[in-house]
Design a protein around this motif. Structure first.
Motif, mmCIF file in Angstrom:
data_model
loop_
_atom_site.group_PDB
_atom_site.id
_atom_site.type_symbol
_atom_site.label_atom_id
_atom_site.label_comp_id
_atom_site.label_asym_id
_atom_site.label_seq_id
_atom_site.Cartn_x
_atom_site.Cartn_y
_atom_site.Cartn_z
ATOM 1 N N PRO A 1 15.165 -30.830 -4.851
ATOM 2 C CA PRO A 1 14.159 -29.958 -4.568
ATOM 3 C C PRO A 1 12.846 -30.193 -3.696
ATOM 4 O O PRO A 1 11.991 -29.411 -3.523
ATOM 5 C CB PRO A 1 13.673 -29.541 -6.083
ATOM 6 N N GLU A 2 12.923 -31.511 -3.244
ATOM 7 C CA GLU A 2 11.661 -31.873 -2.387
ATOM 8 C C GLU A 2 12.316 -31.691 -1.113
ATOM 9 O O GLU A 2 11.178 -31.896 -0.332
ATOM 10 C CB GLU A 2 11.266 -33.383 -2.664
ATOM 11 N N ALA B 1 18.531 -32.071 7.186
ATOM 12 C CA ALA B 1 17.417 -32.639 6.644
ATOM 13 C C ALA B 1 17.368 -34.038 6.022
ATOM 14 O O ALA B 1 16.259 -34.937 6.266
ATOM 15 C CB ALA B 1 16.648 -31.653 5.705
ATOM 16 N N SER B 2 18.351 -34.422 5.247
ATOM 17 C CA SER B 2 18.630 -35.649 4.651
ATOM 18 C C SER B 2 18.859 -36.764 5.718
ATOM 19 O O SER B 2 17.886 -37.916 5.670
ATOM 20 C CB SER B 2 19.860 -35.740 3.839
ATOM 21 N N LEU B 3 19.348 -36.607 6.892
ATOM 22 C CA LEU B 3 19.308 -37.551 7.991
ATOM 23 C C LEU B 3 17.957 -37.613 8.608
ATOM 24 O O LEU B 3 17.544 -38.950 8.956
ATOM 25 C CB LEU B 3 20.414 -37.114 8.968
ATOM 26 N N GLU B 4 17.236 -36.542 8.798
ATOM 27 C CA GLU B 4 15.962 -36.738 9.665
ATOM 28 C C GLU B 4 15.016 -37.467 8.739
ATOM 29 O O GLU B 4 14.091 -38.005 9.230
ATOM 30 C CB GLU B 4 15.439 -35.275 10.005
ATOM 31 N N VAL C 1 12.536 -23.189 1.200
ATOM 32 C CA VAL C 1 13.746 -22.917 0.709
ATOM 33 C C VAL C 1 14.512 -24.362 0.252
ATOM 34 O O VAL C 1 14.261 -25.212 1.137
ATOM 35 C CB VAL C 1 14.861 -22.211 1.565
ATOM 36 N N THR C 2 14.455 -24.731 -0.861
ATOM 37 C CA THR C 2 15.286 -25.969 -1.545
ATOM 38 C C THR C 2 16.537 -25.983 -1.978
ATOM 39 O O THR C 2 16.868 -24.643 -2.566
ATOM 40 C CB THR C 2 14.165 -26.889 -2.125
ATOM 41 N N LEU C 3 17.250 -26.930 -2.151
ATOM 42 C CA LEU C 3 18.160 -26.994 -2.938
ATOM 43 C C LEU C 3 18.239 -27.804 -4.304
ATOM 44 O O LEU C 3 17.337 -28.726 -4.613
ATOM 45 C CB LEU C 3 19.537 -27.378 -2.342
#
Length: 311
Positions: free
Chosen positions: A223-224, A145-148, A217-219
């Motif tokens: 959280p965003e 998700a971070s890369l995308e 679902v987030t970490l």
């Protein structure tokens, strides 16, 4: 069979098997298999439903699309084959021995004759093992998700695996069983959009059956960043039940949500056969969450330009 029982006694499980229970597991007609490097325990695409308990050695999880690059590494004490066991679907990946070892094959049909308490303990240990792989799923999805998000410039970003729909949770339950489950404390709860069903880092003595609505679902570290969105009629918050620890992820309502918050003590007080039905639904929830893992790993590998290991 004696060797099998001694190895089982030495392995650590979330719920330990008694001597009599180890004897039942080791008496399975499939029995213990000695393996050499390259031996295949599970072959992608096949339709058998047996499960393997790895007793000794190292095993690779492989996809046909990249047979020389393991998606995961499994060691003694791990279970494999749980997706086909619980869903009846074809094997989603192959499991191949990387070194000499031992594995116990457990037959699906034969397991239906296990004493209920043994079957509950067996399922609990299998799903506790699956929960460990869910941790890897979160790590994989967070990286992906971070890369995308970087590639999209943060504009119009959504979960890298989209929306995982639920299933008809109460299918197969009698009206009395459904009524009993709906009556367990703490009971029915409504969560407004943006409200937390579970917060990362906190410990809960319950799990949550989402009846209506959808959840993201987030970490805690971002959280965003949405890892996955979950549809209704699935169970959330099983970390406390299977890992006896703090929750790894946030579950945040995307719309008005309604569900049953079920206390662990209330659940453990149910009749064993009733608990077995719920364990089966827990299993379907968890293996559904594992389903995107292999594809997410392959996608992440391509985006990073390198191999990423889990397991």
């Amino acid at each position: 069979m004696k060797m099998c029982q001694l190895i089982l006694e030495a392995l650590h499980f979330s719920q330990e098997f008694t001597e009599a229970e180890r004897a039942v597991l080791c008496s399975d007609r499939m029995g213990v298999r000695r393996v050499n490097p390259g031996d295949v325990l599970i072959r992608e695409g096949e339709r058998d439903r047996d499960m393997w308990l790895l007793l000794q050695g190292v095993f690779h999880v492989l996809k046909q699309t990249q047979p020389d690059r393991p998606l995961g590494i499994l060691r003694d004490g791990s279970f494999c084959g749980e997706i086909a066991w619980f869903t009846g679907q074809p094997r989603t990946a192959s499991v191949v021995a990387a070194e000499p070892g031992l594995a116990l094959r457990l037959n699906f049909e034969e397991s239906q004759h296990y004493p209920p308490e043994l079957l509950i303990k067996f399922y609990h240990n299998v799903l506790a093992d699956v929960m460990g792989r869910k941790t890897i799923l979160h790590e994989t999805l967070f990286k992906l998700a971070s890369l995308e998000q970087e590639c999209s410039g943060g504009m119009g970003f959504c979960s890298p695996v989209g929306d995982l729909q639920g299933f008809a949770f109460f299918e197969g339950f009698t009206p009395q069983e459904e009524q009993t489950l709906r009556g367990l404390k703490p009971g029915l709860e409504t969560i407004a959009p943006g409200g937390f069903i579970h917060r990362a880092g906190e410990h809960y003595d319950s799990f949550f059956l989402l009846l209506k609505g959808s959840v993201m679902v987030t970490l805690r570290q971002d959280p965003e960043l949405v890892l996955v969105t979950l549809g209704s009629e699935r169970m959330l918050g099983l970390d406390s039940f299977f890992k006896d620890g703090r929750h790894e992820a946030n579950h945040v309502a995307m719309e008005n949500c309604q569900g049953l918050r079920i206390g662990l003590d209330a659940f453990r007080g149910l009749d064993p056969l009733f608990r077995l039905k719920i364990y089966w639904r827990m299993a379907l929830t968890l293996v559904n969450r594992l389903a995107p893992l292999n594809l997410a790993r392959i996608k992440l590998e391509h985006m990073e330009g390198k191999m990423w290991f889990g397991g």
